[in-house]
Write a protein that holds these residues in place. Structure first.
Motif, short mmCIF file in Angstrom:
data_model
loop_
_atom_site.label_atom_id
_atom_site.label_comp_id
_atom_site.label_asym_id
_atom_site.label_seq_id
_atom_site.Cartn_x
_atom_site.Cartn_y
_atom_site.Cartn_z
N GLY A 283 0.77 -1.24 0.05
CA GLY A 283 0.03 -0.08 -0.05
C GLY A 283 0.67 1.20 0.06
O GLY A 283 2.10 1.20 0.47
N ASN A 284 0.37 2.40 -0.42
CA ASN A 284 0.74 3.55 -0.26
C ASN A 284 -0.01 4.68 0.58
O ASN A 284 -1.05 5.15 0.15
N GLY A 285 0.29 4.68 1.75
CA GLY A 285 -0.55 5.07 2.89
C GLY A 285 -0.39 6.43 3.30
O GLY A 285 -0.56 6.98 4.33
N TRP A 286 0.56 7.26 2.54
CA TRP A 286 1.22 8.62 2.96
C TRP A 286 -0.23 9.54 3.52
O TRP A 286 -0.11 10.39 4.40
N TRP A 287 -1.34 9.36 2.81
CA TRP A 287 -2.44 10.45 3.04
C TRP A 287 -3.37 9.72 4.21
O TRP A 287 -4.15 10.53 4.55
N THR A 288 -3.00 8.92 4.76
CA THR A 288 -3.93 8.57 5.73
C THR A 288 -3.10 8.64 7.36
O THR A 288 -3.31 8.44 8.17
N LYS A 289 -2.15 9.54 7.22
CA LYS A 289 -1.25 10.13 8.24
C LYS A 289 -2.37 10.79 9.14
O LYS A 289 -3.20 11.57 9.01
N GLY A 290 -2.08 10.30 10.62
CA GLY A 290 -2.92 10.94 11.61
C GLY A 290 -4.38 9.98 11.81
O GLY A 290 -5.31 10.39 12.74
N THR A 291 -4.61 8.97 11.07
CA THR A 291 -5.83 8.05 11.14
C THR A 291 -5.27 6.67 11.24
O THR A 291 -4.00 6.44 11.34
N SER A 292 -6.54 5.85 11.41
CA SER A 292 -5.88 4.43 11.58
C SER A 292 -6.18 3.31 10.45
O SER A 292 -6.15 2.43 10.60
N ILE A 293 -6.31 4.11 9.20
CA ILE A 293 -6.57 3.49 8.03
C ILE A 293 -5.47 2.27 7.68
O ILE A 293 -5.91 0.91 7.48
N VAL A 294 -4.29 2.58 7.78
CA VAL A 294 -3.19 1.68 7.51
C VAL A 294 -3.22 0.46 8.60
O VAL A 294 -2.96 -0.74 8.21
N ALA A 295 -3.31 0.75 9.89
CA ALA A 295 -3.40 -0.19 10.76
C ALA A 295 -4.46 -1.31 10.49
O ALA A 295 -4.37 -2.29 10.90
N ILE A 296 -5.62 -0.68 10.06
CA ILE A 296 -6.97 -1.38 9.88
C ILE A 296 -6.54 -2.28 8.73
O ILE A 296 -6.93 -3.28 8.74
N GLN A 297 -5.87 -1.83 7.56
CA GLN A 297 -5.64 -2.55 6.55
C GLN A 297 -4.82 -3.68 6.81
O GLN A 297 -4.95 -4.89 6.47
N ARG A 298 -3.66 -3.69 7.91
CA ARG A 298 -2.97 -4.56 8.24
C ARG A 298 -3.48 -5.50 9.11
O ARG A 298 -3.25 -6.78 8.67
N ALA A 299 -4.51 -5.01 10.01
CA ALA A 299 -5.14 -5.94 10.61
C ALA A 299 -6.08 -6.78 10.06
O ALA A 299 -6.23 -8.19 10.23
N SER A 300 -6.88 -6.22 9.15
CA SER A 300 -7.88 -6.98 8.41
C SER A 300 -6.93 -8.13 7.41
O SER A 300 -7.51 -9.20 7.31
N THR A 301 -5.96 -7.72 6.69
CA THR A 301 -5.17 -8.60 5.85
C THR A 301 -4.61 -9.69 7.03
O THR A 301 -4.67 -11.12 6.48
N ALA A 302 -3.89 -9.61 8.10
CA ALA A 302 -3.59 -10.46 8.89
C ALA A 302 -4.74 -11.40 9.44
O ALA A 302 -4.52 -12.58 9.56
N ALA A 303 -5.87 -10.82 9.70
CA ALA A 303 -6.84 -11.85 10.20
C ALA A 303 -7.44 -12.93 8.98
O ALA A 303 -7.50 -13.96 9.25
N TRP A 304 -7.13 -12.42 7.86
CA TRP A 304 -7.54 -13.37 6.65
C TRP A 304 -6.50 -14.30 6.64
O TRP A 304 -6.82 -15.61 6.45
N ALA A 305 -5.12 -13.76 6.76
CA ALA A 305 -3.95 -14.77 6.83
C ALA A 305 -4.13 -15.81 7.82
O ALA A 305 -3.92 -17.15 7.62
N LYS A 306 -4.67 -15.59 8.86
CA LYS A 306 -4.78 -16.20 10.25
C LYS A 306 -5.83 -17.32 9.90
O LYS A 306 -5.69 -18.82 10.15
N LEU A 307 -6.86 -16.75 9.29
CA LEU A 307 -8.10 -17.65 9.13
C LEU A 307 -7.50 -19.04 8.14
O LEU A 307 -7.72 -20.04 8.30
N PHE A 308 -6.89 -18.67 7.13
CA PHE A 308 -6.52 -19.56 6.22
C PHE A 308 -5.23 -20.00 6.31
O PHE A 308 -4.50 -20.66 5.29
N ALA A 309 -4.55 -19.72 7.43
CA ALA A 309 -3.03 -20.49 7.66
C ALA A 309 -1.95 -20.11 6.71
O ALA A 309 -1.37 -20.90 6.47
N LYS A 310 -2.25 -18.73 6.16
CA LYS A 310 -0.96 -18.31 5.24
C LYS A 310 -0.19 -17.33 5.92
O LYS A 310 -0.42 -16.57 6.50
N PRO A 311 1.24 -17.54 5.48
CA PRO A 311 2.07 -16.49 5.77
C PRO A 311 1.79 -15.02 4.83
O PRO A 311 1.28 -15.20 3.70
N VAL A 312 2.05 -14.12 5.56
CA VAL A 312 1.71 -12.88 4.82
C VAL A 312 2.96 -11.57 4.77
O VAL A 312 3.66 -11.63 5.96
#
Length: 387
Positions: free
Chosen positions: A352-381
């Motif tokens: 991602g290119n999240g420079w515009w999200t500075k001061g928000t939790s958008i990038v953290a949410i992107q990472r958390a959402s992706t990590a959740a799917w990775a854990k569900l399907f037992a895939k490295p990320v």
């Protein structure tokens, strides 16, 4: 009269809290999003259900107004307008499918959940409660997704108390033994802090600096390095030659974001670079609506904007490795990752290119959402972001 307004007011406040806490970037708090269907089902009128939906969705996507203002270097009004308009599909659907018939509510909510997963409504299907499946049932794969869907149906039925207790047990058990998904040994994601200049500074010196950074990260056991979205800027033969020559004598492949311009607009892509050359391996399925994907341009016979490839190229192949690619916005919605998982990839690469999200939790949410799917399907990320 007091009871007439007190109950819906409490439900709305609770929905705002659920949206705020669940979508703050903390992966283990995602199951709080399952509070939304409960609150939606407890509403006694369609207007109350509508207000509960508004409270949850706007709270979950609260970083959007500030992010849009930063992206366009403007005040908050464009962001607020996009924030409200983006909620229209989510709110309208949940308002339409709500019913006083409690026996029908489970079927109605599952219907809403499915419709918010796939296009066209799935295009703005952010903050989907089903994302919590990876926290509740890590490693269960499709069975975990089915169990979460069944659990959500139970939460809007008369059995909600028993179902909530069962899901809470799975949540606590998962949290007690939680480990974050990690990249494979041969992979490494590089995070950059180049702000808005990434992809816009097209000078040769910028590319040489990036090449130097990649070489500094290269190690004997590394075969693949991921770089953020837009790293290469506009993809041209000149840029390809510069990178491929710099990689001569190295058995390493770079997976980096770029833009490929054509007569109708451009494609947001991932390119594999090695000493043998460069190759476009992935074209983004769902660019950011509004700022990137602008479908109205075609209706007006205008060019410009990023093209959406929807259900194309769900995986890319590097050597013998099958990769599920997710670029930026695709990490916030559901269908791209599920489509990729149907092909059983070896790992997930999220850039991602999240420079515009500075001061928000958008990038953290992107990472958390992706990590959740990775854990569900037992895939490295592998993650690679620019901020």
């Amino acid at each position: 009269m007091r009871r007439d307004w007190l109950r819906p007011t409490l439900l709305i406040i609770a929905s705002v809290i659920a949206g705020t806490v669940a979508w703050n970037g903390d992966l283990l708090l995602l199951p709080i999003a399952l509070g939304f269907p409960v609150l939606w089902s407890l509403a006694r009128t369609r207007s109350a259900a509508t207000l509960v939906s508004i409270g949850y969705f706007l709270a979950a996507s609260r970083g959007l107004p500030q992010g849009v203002a930063t992206f366009y270097a403007s005040d908050l009004w464009p962001g607020l307008l996009l924030w409200l308009s983006a909620s229209a599909s989510f709110v309208s659907l949940h308002a339409l499918l709500w019913t006083k018939d409690t026996g029908s509510l489970p079927y109605r909510y599952v219907q809403a959940a499915v419709l918010m997963t796939v296009p066209p409504l799935g295009i703005t299907g952010w903050a989907h409660p089903v994302t919590a499946a990876g926290v509740l049932f890590p490693g269960w794969g499709w069975w975990g997704l089915a169990a979460t869907t069944a659990g959500v149906a139970g939460l809007v039925s008369r059995l909600r108390t028993a179902v909530a207790i069962a899901l809470a047990g799975f949540w606590l058990g998962s949290a007690a033994f939680w480990t974050d998904p990690t990249p494979p040994q041969a992979w490494q994601g590089v995070n950059l802090e180049l702000g808005a200049s990434l992809g816009r500074d097209t000078s040769i010196q910028r590319h040489r600096d990036l090449i130097a950074r990649v070489k500094d990260r290269a190690a004997e056991d590394l075969r693949y390095i991921a770089l953020p979205e837009s790293t290469l800027g506009f993809w041209t033969p000149r840029i390809e030659r510069l990178w491929t020559r710099s990689l001569e004598g190295r058995d390493i492949t770079i997976l980096a974001g770029a833009a490929v311009v054509n007569a109708r607009g451009y494609d947001n892509v991932l390119i594999a670079l090695s000493a043998q050359g460069g190759q476009i391996l992935y074209r983004e399925r769902m660019p950011v609506p509004g700022s990137m994907w602008q479908p109205w341009r075609a209706l007006l016979e205008e060019s410009g904007g990023a093209r959406a490839h929807f259900f194309a190229n769900p995986i890319l192949t590097l050597g013998a490795t099958r990769v599920a690619p997710l670029i930026c916005y695709e990490q916030l919605i559901v269908w791209p990752i599920l489509q990729s998982m149907l092909s059983d990839p070896d790992l997930i690469v999220a850039v991602g290119n999240g420079w515009w999200t500075k001061g928000t939790s958008i990038v953290a949410i992107q990472r958390a959402s992706t990590a959740a799917w990775a854990k569900l399907f037992a895939k490295p990320v592998v993650f690679s972001f620019n901020t």
